[in-house]
Design a protein around this motif. Structure first.
Motif, short mmCIF file in Angstrom:
data_model
loop_
_atom_site.label_atom_id
_atom_site.label_comp_id
_atom_site.label_asym_id
_atom_site.label_seq_id
_atom_site.Cartn_x
_atom_site.Cartn_y
_atom_site.Cartn_z
N ILE A 8 0.82 -1.21 0.00
CA ILE A 8 0.00 0.00 0.00
C ILE A 8 0.85 1.26 0.00
N GLY A 9 0.54 2.17 -0.90
CA GLY A 9 1.12 3.51 -0.85
C GLY A 9 0.25 4.36 0.04
N MET A 10 0.81 4.84 1.15
CA MET A 10 -0.03 5.56 2.13
C MET A 10 -0.05 7.07 1.90
N GLY A 11 0.59 7.54 0.82
CA GLY A 11 0.66 8.99 0.60
C GLY A 11 1.66 9.62 1.54
N PRO A 12 1.68 10.96 1.61
CA PRO A 12 2.74 11.64 2.37
C PRO A 12 2.62 11.52 3.88
N GLY A 13 1.47 11.09 4.41
CA GLY A 13 1.39 10.95 5.87
C GLY A 13 0.03 11.37 6.40
N GLU A 14 -0.43 12.53 5.95
CA GLU A 14 -1.75 13.04 6.32
C GLU A 14 -2.84 12.09 5.80
N ALA A 15 -3.81 11.74 6.67
CA ALA A 15 -4.85 10.78 6.27
C ALA A 15 -5.64 11.26 5.06
N GLY A 16 -5.82 12.57 4.92
CA GLY A 16 -6.59 13.11 3.80
C GLY A 16 -5.98 12.85 2.44
N LEU A 17 -4.69 12.55 2.41
CA LEU A 17 -4.03 12.29 1.12
C LEU A 17 -3.79 10.80 0.88
N MET A 18 -4.45 9.95 1.65
CA MET A 18 -4.43 8.52 1.36
C MET A 18 -5.66 8.19 0.52
N CYS A 19 -5.57 7.26 -0.42
CA CYS A 19 -6.77 6.95 -1.19
C CYS A 19 -7.67 6.03 -0.37
N LYS A 20 -8.95 6.08 -0.73
CA LYS A 20 -10.00 5.40 0.03
C LYS A 20 -9.71 3.90 0.12
N ARG A 21 -9.31 3.30 -0.98
CA ARG A 21 -9.09 1.85 -0.99
C ARG A 21 -7.96 1.46 -0.04
N ALA A 22 -6.90 2.27 0.03
CA ALA A 22 -5.81 1.99 0.96
C ALA A 22 -6.32 2.03 2.40
#
Lengths: 244, 244
Positions: A8-22
């Motif tokens: 899973i790519g979790m994005g930069p750290g902030e929950a808002g920048l993680m995709c829904k499926r992750a």
């Protein structure tokens, strides 16, 4: 049915920048595995999970742990900062997966620093671009140098990952010196630090100024192409649309 | 307080690959503006919104519409497929924003096709890579050709956007011929079509075979670097970690 293991790519750290499926897969899994720094960012949002970590140089061991836990029947997610692919673990997971033919690896992408940092700066990567890591832990420096030089000659916007670390404090300066062989000293550049985390900070430079910039392992660096300009403190690479 | 206007990367289309913050802003806004094809993908998930579209060649007009609606006091989101930056509208929005000093533009990144398509194929972009669009609507073909050739010389993995359209059915073949000047014909390549949408399909090729592949404007193409290999039908670029 095959057992499934998620990268899973979790994005930069902030929950808002993680995709829904992750986020859904993390909520449903038993065990979350990753590099200590990034796993710690998830502990609060996903209570009750088993968290396993290995330090920086233990990537292969970390992947084997993930397969071993999945083989026991657990639902396992290997997390990477940013994207699962870009300087992430999906490649190594698929390589190690060869010895676990009963476990299927599903890759879930995430927002890598080139995109999240780009959004903070404005629009540095609107047109063709190259992404280069300055870490020479796994890549000979000569290859990095050649990629920087050819990317500059090709007039790509360039996004630089891992511009510095304790062991190589002067690598961004060395990279700027290579780029300055091809690019003008006034070329617009930018840096973003701690993207989507506490202490997020963006800054614009000329390439000459960037040579002296203080960066660390949580900084992402952007070198503009020949069209890049500053508009109200933001870094903008036009795509070429005619206006008006 | 300044009025705010959002430029949003919606990811490849599937709601699960949009980041949480993008979904929240879309849910809260009054008006969603974009290119017809992508706006249509959102209509079902966001009922009750005002949807405004312009066709492909009307990008500047589309941005002006967004600022005019925001100036009226509406909460407006300009949507882009993939990322807001990468071949998206954030650059043009910031340029046009110069004439609307009372409106602040916030860019929300999204998962671009290099990442979402890469996840479907496996792990083609684990190491340094370049992204090149074959569309010559806004870029001279000679510049595209030079970028492809230098990216191949630099041993980047290469992700190709817009490999074909009705007006230029043979552009991928032309690109492969340029790459074949530098790269071996057996180089591992892959394509992904309709990422995160109905009809999603991934396929592996050699570079020689890719020359004859049928692609369209919804295909993303990946060219491996010198280390890329096929593992169980997936395209994998190792980062260089030692295994075992």
């Amino acid at each position: 049915m095959k057992k499934k293991l998620y990268v899973i790519g979790m994005g930069p750290g902030e929950a808002g920048l993680m995709c829904k499926r992750a986020a859904e897969v993390l909520a449903a899994c038993d065990t979350i595995i990753g590099y200590t720094v990034y796993v710690n960012l998830l502990k609060e949002s996903y209570p009750g999970k088993e968290f396993l970590t290995t330090p920086m140089t233990q990537e292969a061991k970390r992947c084997e742990m993930a397969f071993e836990e999945a083989a026991k029947g657990k639902q396992v997610a290997m997390v990477c900062s940013g994207d699962a692919g870009v300087y992430g673990m999906s490649g190594l997971m698929l390589e190690i997966g060869e010895t676990y033919p009963d476990i299927e690896v599903e890759v879930i992408p995430g927002i890598t620093a080139a995109l999240s940092g780009g959004a903070v700066l404005g629009a540095p990567l609107t047109h063709d671009f190259a992404v280069v890591s300055l870490s020479d832990r796994l890549t000979p420096w000569e290859k990095i140098e050649k990629r920087l030089e050819l990317a500059a000659e090709a007039d790509f916007s360039i996004c630089i990952y891992n511009p510095s670390s304790k062991g190589r404090p002067d690598y961004l300066k060395r990279a700027c010196d290579i780029l300055l062989r091809v690019l003008p000293p006034e070329r617009i550049c930018g840096t973003v630090e701690n993207i989507g985390r506490e202490g997020e900070a963006a800054k614009l430079y000329t390439l000459q100024e960037l040579r002296e910039a203080q960066v660390n392992m949580f900084t992402t660096v952007f070198i503009g192409n020949s069209m890049t300009k500053e508009i109200n403190g933001r870094m903008v690479t036009p795509r070429g649309y005619r206006i008006g």
